[in-house]
Design a protein around this motif. Structure first.
Motif, PDB file in Angstrom:
ATOM      1  N   LEU A 116       0.813  -1.222   0.000  1.00 24.71           N
ATOM      2  CA  LEU A 116       0.000   0.000   0.000  1.00 24.71           C
ATOM      3  C   LEU A 116       0.842   1.266   0.000  1.00 24.71           C
ATOM      4  O   LEU A 116       0.342   2.340  -0.357  1.00 24.71           O
ATOM      5  CB  LEU A 116      -0.930   0.011   1.224  1.00 24.71           C
ATOM      6  CG  LEU A 116      -2.002  -1.063   1.295  1.00 24.71           C
ATOM      7  CD1 LEU A 116      -2.772  -0.974   2.607  1.00 24.71           C
ATOM      8  CD2 LEU A 116      -2.937  -0.972   0.099  1.00 24.71           C
ATOM      9  N   ARG A 117       2.081   1.136   0.459  1.00 27.29           N
ATOM     10  CA  ARG A 117       2.974   2.291   0.601  1.00 27.29           C
ATOM     11  C   ARG A 117       2.288   3.383   1.439  1.00 27.29           C
ATOM     12  O   ARG A 117       2.387   4.575   1.141  1.00 27.29           O
ATOM     13  CB  ARG A 117       3.413   2.830  -0.750  1.00 27.29           C
ATOM     14  CG  ARG A 117       4.225   1.852  -1.558  1.00 27.29           C
ATOM     15  CD  ARG A 117       4.528   2.388  -2.953  1.00 27.29           C
ATOM     16  NE  ARG A 117       5.368   1.471  -3.690  1.00 27.29           N
ATOM     17  CZ  ARG A 117       6.671   1.637  -3.882  1.00 27.29           C
ATOM     18  NH1 ARG A 117       7.287   2.689  -3.395  1.00 27.29           N
ATOM     19  NH2 ARG A 117       7.370   0.758  -4.562  1.00 27.29           N
ATOM     20  N   ASP A 118       1.604   2.947   2.478  1.00 28.06           N
ATOM     21  CA  ASP A 118       0.797   3.870   3.273  1.00 28.06           C
ATOM     22  C   ASP A 118       1.537   4.466   4.469  1.00 28.06           C
ATOM     23  O   ASP A 118       1.050   5.431   5.065  1.00 28.06           O
ATOM     24  CB  ASP A 118      -0.489   3.188   3.746  1.00 28.06           C
ATOM     25  CG  ASP A 118      -0.222   1.978   4.639  1.00 28.06           C
ATOM     26  OD1 ASP A 118       0.910   1.481   4.679  1.00 28.06           O
ATOM     27  OD2 ASP A 118      -1.184   1.524   5.296  1.00 28.06           O
ATOM     28  N   THR A 119       2.683   3.912   4.834  1.00 27.58           N
ATOM     29  CA  THR A 119       3.430   4.438   5.965  1.00 27.58           C
ATOM     30  C   THR A 119       4.878   3.964   5.895  1.00 27.58           C
ATOM     31  O   THR A 119       5.177   2.969   5.234  1.00 27.58           O
ATOM     32  CB  THR A 119       2.809   3.994   7.317  1.00 27.58           C
ATOM     33  OG1 THR A 119       3.503   4.624   8.384  1.00 27.58           O
ATOM     34  CG2 THR A 119       2.880   2.484   7.498  1.00 27.58           C
ATOM     35  N   GLU A 120       5.728   4.671   6.556  1.00 32.58           N
ATOM     36  CA  GLU A 120       7.098   4.212   6.742  1.00 32.58           C
ATOM     37  C   GLU A 120       7.341   3.882   8.209  1.00 32.58           C
ATOM     38  O   GLU A 120       8.435   3.476   8.586  1.00 32.58           O
ATOM     39  CB  GLU A 120       8.093   5.263   6.244  1.00 32.58           C
ATOM     40  CG  GLU A 120       8.040   5.405   4.734  1.00 32.58           C
ATOM     41  CD  GLU A 120       9.139   6.284   4.183  1.00 32.58           C
ATOM     42  OE1 GLU A 120       9.971   6.795   4.950  1.00 32.58           O
ATOM     43  OE2 GLU A 120       9.148   6.464   2.954  1.00 32.58           O
ATOM     44  N   ASN A 121       6.300   4.071   9.055  1.00 33.70           N
ATOM     45  CA  ASN A 121       6.386   3.735  10.470  1.00 33.70           C
ATOM     46  C   ASN A 121       4.975   3.467  10.983  1.00 33.70           C
ATOM     47  O   ASN A 121       4.229   4.399  11.281  1.00 33.70           O
ATOM     48  CB  ASN A 121       7.049   4.857  11.270  1.00 33.70           C
ATOM     49  CG  ASN A 121       7.251   4.493  12.724  1.00 33.70           C
ATOM     50  OD1 ASN A 121       6.651   3.556  13.235  1.00 33.70           O
ATOM     51  ND2 ASN A 121       8.096   5.244  13.389  1.00 33.70           N
ATOM     52  N   ARG A 146       0.834   7.387  17.109  1.00 32.87           N
ATOM     53  CA  ARG A 146       0.499   6.287  18.012  1.00 32.87           C
ATOM     54  C   ARG A 146      -0.562   5.392  17.367  1.00 32.87           C
ATOM     55  O   ARG A 146      -1.588   5.881  16.880  1.00 32.87           O
ATOM     56  CB  ARG A 146      -0.008   6.856  19.332  1.00 32.87           C
ATOM     57  CG  ARG A 146      -0.269   5.802  20.376  1.00 32.87           C
ATOM     58  CD  ARG A 146      -0.791   6.447  21.638  1.00 32.87           C
ATOM     59  NE  ARG A 146      -1.280   5.412  22.522  1.00 32.87           N
ATOM     60  CZ  ARG A 146      -0.769   5.166  23.705  1.00 32.87           C
ATOM     61  NH1 ARG A 146       0.224   5.896  24.161  1.00 32.87           N
ATOM     62  NH2 ARG A 146      -1.259   4.214  24.454  1.00 32.87           N
ATOM     63  N   PRO A 147      -0.317   4.078  17.365  1.00 34.41           N
ATOM     64  CA  PRO A 147      -1.257   3.164  16.697  1.00 34.41           C
ATOM     65  C   PRO A 147      -2.588   3.047  17.443  1.00 34.41           C
ATOM     66  O   PRO A 147      -2.685   3.356  18.631  1.00 34.41           O
ATOM     67  CB  PRO A 147      -0.511   1.835  16.706  1.00 34.41           C
ATOM     68  CG  PRO A 147       0.443   1.925  17.840  1.00 34.41           C
ATOM     69  CD  PRO A 147       0.820   3.373  17.939  1.00 34.41           C
ATOM     70  N   ALA A 148      -3.566   2.567  16.730  1.00 36.36           N
ATOM     71  CA  ALA A 148      -4.903   2.363  17.299  1.00 36.36           C
ATOM     72  C   ALA A 148      -4.851   1.298  18.392  1.00 36.36           C
ATOM     73  O   ALA A 148      -3.909   0.502  18.470  1.00 36.36           O
ATOM     74  CB  ALA A 148      -5.864   1.938  16.195  1.00 36.36           C
ATOM     75  N   ALA A 149      -5.885   1.271  19.198  1.00 38.89           N
ATOM     76  CA  ALA A 149      -5.955   0.320  20.309  1.00 38.89           C
ATOM     77  C   ALA A 149      -5.852  -1.123  19.822  1.00 38.89           C
ATOM     78  O   ALA A 149      -5.237  -1.957  20.492  1.00 38.89           O
ATOM     79  CB  ALA A 149      -7.242   0.532  21.096  1.00 38.89           C
ATOM     80  N   ALA A 150      -6.428  -1.420  18.663  1.00 38.25           N
ATOM     81  CA  ALA A 150      -6.373  -2.788  18.138  1.00 38.25           C
ATOM     82  C   ALA A 150      -4.928  -3.204  17.853  1.00 38.25           C
ATOM     83  O   ALA A 150      -4.528  -4.343  18.139  1.00 38.25           O
ATOM     84  CB  ALA A 150      -7.215  -2.908  16.875  1.00 38.25           C
ATOM     85  N   VAL A 151      -4.136  -2.303  17.304  1.00 43.28           N
ATOM     86  CA  VAL A 151      -2.727  -2.605  17.024  1.00 43.28           C
ATOM     87  C   VAL A 151      -1.967  -2.787  18.330  1.00 43.28           C
ATOM     88  O   VAL A 151      -1.163  -3.709  18.473  1.00 43.28           O
ATOM     89  CB  VAL A 151      -2.081  -1.498  16.153  1.00 43.28           C
ATOM     90  CG1 VAL A 151      -0.583  -1.717  16.007  1.00 43.28           C
ATOM     91  CG2 VAL A 151      -2.752  -1.431  14.794  1.00 43.28           C
ATOM     92  N   ARG A 152      -2.229  -1.922  19.298  1.00 42.94           N
ATOM     93  CA  ARG A 152      -1.562  -2.050  20.597  1.00 42.94           C
ATOM     94  C   ARG A 152      -1.952  -3.371  21.264  1.00 42.94           C
ATOM     95  O   ARG A 152      -1.123  -4.047  21.861  1.00 42.94           O
ATOM     96  CB  ARG A 152      -1.873  -0.856  21.490  1.00 42.94           C
ATOM     97  CG  ARG A 152      -1.241   0.440  20.983  1.00 42.94           C
ATOM     98  CD  ARG A 152      -1.265   1.570  22.011  1.00 42.94           C
ATOM     99  NE  ARG A 152      -2.551   1.827  22.639  1.00 42.94           N
ATOM    100  CZ  ARG A 152      -3.495   2.626  22.139  1.00 42.94           C
ATOM    101  NH1 ARG A 152      -3.285   3.258  20.990  1.00 42.94           N
ATOM    102  NH2 ARG A 152      -4.619   2.816  22.775  1.00 42.94           N
ATOM    103  N   GLY A 153      -3.203  -3.757  21.142  1.00 40.48           N
ATOM    104  CA  GLY A 153      -3.654  -5.037  21.695  1.00 40.48           C
ATOM    105  C   GLY A 153      -2.981  -6.211  21.022  1.00 40.48           C
ATOM    106  O   GLY A 153      -2.562  -7.168  21.680  1.00 40.48           O
TER     107      GLY A 153
END
Length: 144
Positions: free
Chosen positions: A101-106, A111-118
């Motif tokens: 997707l080339r949507d991010t480099e980090n 800060r990631p969403a709660a789902a990513v942190r979970g």
């Protein structure tokens, strides 16, 4: 030699080989991006996916050695390996998605969403816990 190995060990070695083959395929994707880039580099997440798959393939081979030496029942060893592989494959897949997707480099900034942190918390507990259980199985077999 294969006759002396249990099915969980053999399956884990096969999984390591499949991860290595996947890593090599990702290397082809990385090379294609390097060739087509004016800067001569692949997208950071394509590079990360390639390197992670290589490292996870060898980590999985180490898991196979731990399983082979573990004194735990096969179901315990298989569960530990399954948890590890779930998170290995999930991580590689997410890196591939970001690379495609080339949507991010980090992916962690902002800060990631709660789902990513979970997911990351589960990954930490699952990966570290699984390895510690297998290492304990080796110590148990060794000292038992």
């Amino acid at each position: 030699m294969i006759d002396q190995l249990d099915s969980v060990t053999i399956a884990t070695v096969v999984a390591a080989g499949l991860l290595l083959a996947w890593a090599m395929g990702l290397g082809v994707w990385k090379y294609q991006q390097i060739l087509s880039s004016s800067a001569g580099v692949a997208h950071p997440y394509v590079d990360i996916a390639h390197r992670a798959a290589l490292m996870y393939s060898f980590a999985t081979l180490l898991l196979a050695a731990l399983v082979a030496l573990s004194g735990w029942p096969a179901w315990v060893n298989a569960t530990c390996v399954a948890v590890e592989l779930f998170f290995f494959v999930g991580a590689i897949g997410s890196y591939m998605l970001h690379g495609a997707l080339r949507d991010t480099e980090n992916q962690f900034h902002p800060r990631p969403a709660a789902a990513v942190r979970g997911f990351m918390t589960a990954l930490i507990v699952g990966e570290v816990g699984g390895v510690l259980v297998l290492v304990a199985g080796v110590v148990f077999a060794w000292t038992g």
